[in-house]
Design a protein around this motif. Structure first.
Motif, PDB file in Angstrom:
ATOM      1  N   LYS A   1       0.863  -1.183   0.000  1.00  7.59           N
ATOM      2  CA  LYS A   1       0.000   0.000   0.000  1.00  7.59           C
ATOM      3  C   LYS A   1       0.900   1.233   0.000  1.00  7.59           C
ATOM      4  O   LYS A   1       1.724   1.397   0.901  1.00  7.59           O
ATOM      5  N   LEU A   2       0.738   2.077  -1.026  1.00 11.81           N
ATOM      6  CA  LEU A   2       1.568   3.268  -1.156  1.00 11.81           C
ATOM      7  C   LEU A   2       0.704   4.522  -1.191  1.00 11.81           C
ATOM      8  O   LEU A   2      -0.492   4.457  -1.503  1.00 11.81           O
TER       9      LEU A   2
ATOM     10  N   ASN B   1       8.714   9.304  -0.285  1.00 11.77           N
ATOM     11  CA  ASN B   1       9.396   8.002  -0.326  1.00 11.77           C
ATOM     12  C   ASN B   1       8.595   6.981  -1.117  1.00 11.77           C
ATOM     13  O   ASN B   1       9.152   6.222  -1.921  1.00 11.77           O
ATOM     14  N   ASP B   2       7.297   6.949  -0.878  1.00  9.02           N
ATOM     15  CA  ASP B   2       6.438   6.017  -1.617  1.00  9.02           C
ATOM     16  C   ASP B   2       6.424   6.362  -3.104  1.00  9.02           C
ATOM     17  O   ASP B   2       6.451   5.475  -3.974  1.00  9.02           O
ATOM     18  N   LYS B   3       6.355   7.642  -3.406  1.00  6.22           N
ATOM     19  CA  LYS B   3       6.349   8.079  -4.805  1.00  6.22           C
ATOM     20  C   LYS B   3       7.643   7.682  -5.508  1.00  6.22           C
ATOM     21  O   LYS B   3       7.631   7.217  -6.655  1.00  6.22           O
ATOM     22  N   GLN B   4       8.769   7.821  -4.808  1.00  5.67           N
ATOM     23  CA  GLN B   4      10.062   7.439  -5.380  1.00  5.67           C
ATOM     24  C   GLN B   4      10.151   5.926  -5.571  1.00  5.67           C
ATOM     25  O   GLN B   4      10.679   5.443  -6.582  1.00  5.67           O
ATOM     26  N   THR B   5       9.614   5.158  -4.611  1.00  3.79           N
ATOM     27  CA  THR B   5       9.592   3.694  -4.738  1.00  3.79           C
ATOM     28  C   THR B   5       8.848   3.272  -5.993  1.00  3.79           C
ATOM     29  O   THR B   5       9.300   2.397  -6.752  1.00  3.79           O
ATOM     30  N   LEU B   6       7.695   3.885  -6.220  1.00  3.69           N
ATOM     31  CA  LEU B   6       6.880   3.562  -7.389  1.00  3.69           C
ATOM     32  C   LEU B   6       7.596   3.941  -8.679  1.00  3.69           C
ATOM     33  O   LEU B   6       7.599   3.170  -9.651  1.00  3.69           O
ATOM     34  N   GLN B   7       8.214   5.101  -8.712  1.00  4.88           N
ATOM     35  CA  GLN B   7       8.932   5.546  -9.910  1.00  4.88           C
ATOM     36  C   GLN B   7      10.108   4.629 -10.225  1.00  4.88           C
ATOM     37  O   GLN B   7      10.363   4.304 -11.397  1.00  4.88           O
TER      38      GLN B   7
END
Length: 383
Positions: free
Chosen positions: A315-316, A322-328
């Motif tokens: 769940k992001l 940090n979550d946005k960077q993980t997804l990118q």
């Protein structure tokens, strides 16, 4: 918390894996004439023992007995049939769609009176009937057929009609597939049906279709002309019963998600998915899904589930840097498909929350130690 037993069949290698939050005491068989086959497992939990019926029969041998040590929470043993073939993905799609043509036809054939009633999910009032007098019940092509046509044709051909000009594929793409006056068309998540076949006139306001009894949204107007109106009735908004009210066919939001993932795997080979909602209250929330396998068989306590997707999920929140960077970072390495659970047409209120709750509930019933997760960020579940 109660005792839980989770069983997974690794069909390609013919192995059954058992996990529990208690202690595995024994694996036995209730039939004394099949002493080499186990179908019952005894679990001790909080000072009490309980016998469960295994969803898959396993071969009992010295390895199984020797693996039953003190405080043993896991067991790996041979399945009775050494190897099962992974189901064809088209066949799996049909099996997971409880409201597909094949399921409805089978239900019709098994009904003595020869009809099914399609009822409002909210108030259960009858909307229309599906019976053997329908001249045709047809399945619509995959909703991605336009994209697939683009892949098949590097130079789009023109289609000739007698005494008419050539018709280009672009013109065909823009046309809607409509049911004839007395036909029923079945799509991925909806039915196309003309208003003349409804038991009673439904309420139509601003191109939305509502139940005549409780005013709940059922779908939308798909096509309007002088002869008759074609309505798009969402599978999730109805429930189907036979004439004796003994069967109850429902299309859940999890079915929609599962079928969308399966079709993306089939058409595009994608294994990573971002699931989102367009509801303002869910702005920025993302369910990240990594599909490991499909056609998986599992058991949770006395419940057997077949044709499941084995997934890892996170769940992001895209509002979190940090979550946005993980997804990118993931999108740079993998091919992603985006799935929208709620939009202006479907209006699946609460669908995003329902999917999260369902996936986490399964996770709570199949994971008993951190080894099932990856780096404590990806979590295991099945849909």
């Amino acid at each position: 918390m109660e005792a839980i037993i989770f069983v997974e069949l690794l069909s390609n290698i013919g192995v059954v894996q058992v996990h529990t939050n208690g202690e595995i005491i024994s694996v036995t068989n209730s039939d004394k004439f099949k002493s080499d086959i186990g179908n019952q497992i005894t679990i001790a939990y909080n000072g009490q023992s309980k016998i469960y019926k295994l969803p898959f029969e396993v071969i009992l041998n010295e390895d199984v007995v020797n693996n039953l040590n003190v405080n043993n929470k896991t067991l790996r043993c041979k399945y009775l049939i050494n190897r099962l073939v992974k189901p064809d993905i088209d066949d799996l799609i049909t099996k997971r769609d409880s409201c597909s043509k094949s399921h409805l036809i089978k239900a019709l054939e098994n009904d003595g009176n020869g009809f099914l009633t399609v009822n409002c999910f909210n108030c259960l009032v009858e909307l229309f009937r599906i019976d053997k007098n329908f001249p045709k019940i047809l399945e619509l092509p995959d909703e991605n057929w336009r994209e697939m046509m683009d892949l098949w044709h590097c130079h789009k051909p023109d289609i000739k009609k007698d005494n008419e000009k050539n018709i280009g594929l672009d013109q065909i793409f823009s046309n809607k597939i409509l049911p004839k006056y007395d036909n029923l068309l079945i799509g991925d998540s909806y039915y196309l049906i003309n208003t003349n076949l409804f038991t009673k006139d439904l309420k139509i306001t601003n191109n939305k279709v509502y139940c005549y009894n409780c005013d709940k949204l059922l779908g939308s107007v798909y096509n309007l002309n002088d002869e008759h109106t074609t309505c798009k009735i969402l599978k999730q908004k109805v429930v189907i019963t036979n004439s004796n009210l003994k069967i109850d066919i429902k299309y859940e939001i999890y079915d929609y998600l599962t079928l969308t993932i399966l079709k993306s795997i089939k058409n595009f080979g994608s294994r990573f998915f971002t699931v989102k909602s367009k509801k303002q209250t869910n702005f920025g929330q993302v369910l990240l899904i990594w599909c490991f396998d499909y056609g998986v068989r599992i058991g949770i306590n006395d419940v057997k589930l077949e044709n499941r997707l084995k997934i890892m999920y996170q769940k992001l929140d895209e509002n979190n840097l940090n979550d946005k960077q993980t997804l990118q970072n993931l999108k740079l390495k993998h091919n992603f498909e985006e799935i929208i659970l709620e939009d202006e047409d479907l209006e699946k209120s609460g669908a995003f929350e329902m999917v999260i709750d369902y996936i986490e509930k399964i996770n709570n019933n199949v994971v008993f130690d951190k080894s099932a997760n990856i780096k404590e960020s990806w979590k295991l579940s099945y849909i």
